[in-house]
Design a protein around this motif. Structure first.
Motif, short mmCIF file in Angstrom:
data_model
loop_
_atom_site.label_atom_id
_atom_site.label_comp_id
_atom_site.label_asym_id
_atom_site.label_seq_id
_atom_site.Cartn_x
_atom_site.Cartn_y
_atom_site.Cartn_z
N CYS A 102 -7.22 -15.63 2.66
CA CYS A 102 -7.59 -16.08 1.32
C CYS A 102 -7.19 -15.05 0.27
O CYS A 102 -6.67 -15.40 -0.78
CB CYS A 102 -9.09 -16.34 1.28
SG CYS A 102 -9.68 -16.96 -0.29
N CYS A 114 -16.44 -12.93 -5.61
CA CYS A 114 -16.49 -14.38 -5.42
C CYS A 114 -16.36 -14.68 -3.93
O CYS A 114 -15.81 -13.90 -3.18
CB CYS A 114 -15.39 -15.08 -6.23
SG CYS A 114 -13.71 -14.63 -5.79
N ASN A 115 -16.88 -15.84 -3.53
CA ASN A 115 -16.79 -16.19 -2.12
C ASN A 115 -15.43 -16.81 -1.82
O ASN A 115 -14.63 -17.06 -2.71
CB ASN A 115 -17.95 -17.10 -1.69
CG ASN A 115 -17.96 -18.42 -2.42
OD1 ASN A 115 -16.92 -18.95 -2.80
ND2 ASN A 115 -19.13 -18.97 -2.61
N ALA A 122 -14.52 -19.80 -0.85
CA ALA A 122 -14.27 -21.11 -1.46
C ALA A 122 -13.83 -20.97 -2.91
O ALA A 122 -12.88 -21.61 -3.36
CB ALA A 122 -15.52 -21.99 -1.35
N THR A 123 -14.50 -20.10 -3.65
CA THR A 123 -14.15 -19.89 -5.06
C THR A 123 -12.77 -19.27 -5.19
O THR A 123 -11.96 -19.68 -6.02
CB THR A 123 -15.20 -19.00 -5.75
OG1 THR A 123 -16.48 -19.65 -5.65
CG2 THR A 123 -14.87 -18.75 -7.20
N ALA A 124 -12.47 -18.28 -4.35
CA ALA A 124 -11.16 -17.62 -4.40
C ALA A 124 -10.05 -18.61 -4.07
O ALA A 124 -8.99 -18.60 -4.70
CB ALA A 124 -11.12 -16.44 -3.44
N ARG A 125 -10.29 -19.50 -3.10
CA ARG A 125 -9.28 -20.50 -2.75
C ARG A 125 -9.07 -21.48 -3.90
O ARG A 125 -7.94 -21.89 -4.18
CB ARG A 125 -9.69 -21.23 -1.48
CG ARG A 125 -9.44 -20.41 -0.25
CD ARG A 125 -9.25 -21.25 1.00
NE ARG A 125 -8.74 -20.41 2.06
CZ ARG A 125 -9.45 -19.98 3.08
NH1 ARG A 125 -10.71 -20.33 3.20
NH2 ARG A 125 -8.90 -19.21 4.00
N LYS A 126 -10.15 -21.89 -4.55
CA LYS A 126 -10.02 -22.79 -5.70
C LYS A 126 -9.22 -22.12 -6.81
O LYS A 126 -8.37 -22.75 -7.45
CB LYS A 126 -11.39 -23.22 -6.21
CG LYS A 126 -12.07 -24.22 -5.31
CD LYS A 126 -13.43 -24.60 -5.83
CE LYS A 126 -14.15 -25.51 -4.85
NZ LYS A 126 -15.50 -25.83 -5.30
N LEU A 127 -9.49 -20.84 -7.06
CA LEU A 127 -8.76 -20.09 -8.08
C LEU A 127 -7.28 -20.03 -7.72
O LEU A 127 -6.42 -20.26 -8.57
CB LEU A 127 -9.34 -18.69 -8.23
CG LEU A 127 -8.65 -17.75 -9.21
CD1 LEU A 127 -8.61 -18.35 -10.60
CD2 LEU A 127 -9.35 -16.40 -9.23
#
Length: 72
Positions: free
Chosen positions: A13, A54-55, A57-62
């Motif tokens: 990630c 950030c977790n 999931a948040t990093a992947r969304k970013l």
């Protein structure tokens, strides 16, 4: 509840996020996996990314948003 990310998942990630940021000319030398988030006895959101912690999931969304913006 989704499974907790492994250190390997979180490392991938970070690399995805690093590549997405680089596509926009952004380099963050401190971007890394927050390893203590895997070592704690408390089983909160393991696998924090040291970018405002950030977790995954948040990093992947970013990273996804940055990749889509780079295509435009």
């Amino acid at each position: 509840m989704p499974p907790q990310p492994t250190p390997y998942d979180t490392t991938l990630c970070v690399e995805e996020l690093r590549a997405a940021l680089a596509a926009h000319g952004i380099t963050l030398p401190s971007l890394r996996v927050d390893l203590p988030s895997f070592a704690a006895e408390y089983r909160g959101p393991a696998g924090l990314i040291a970018l405002g912690n950030c977790n995954t999931a948040t990093a992947r969304k970013l990273a996804e948003v940055l990749r889509k913006a780079a295509v435009r």
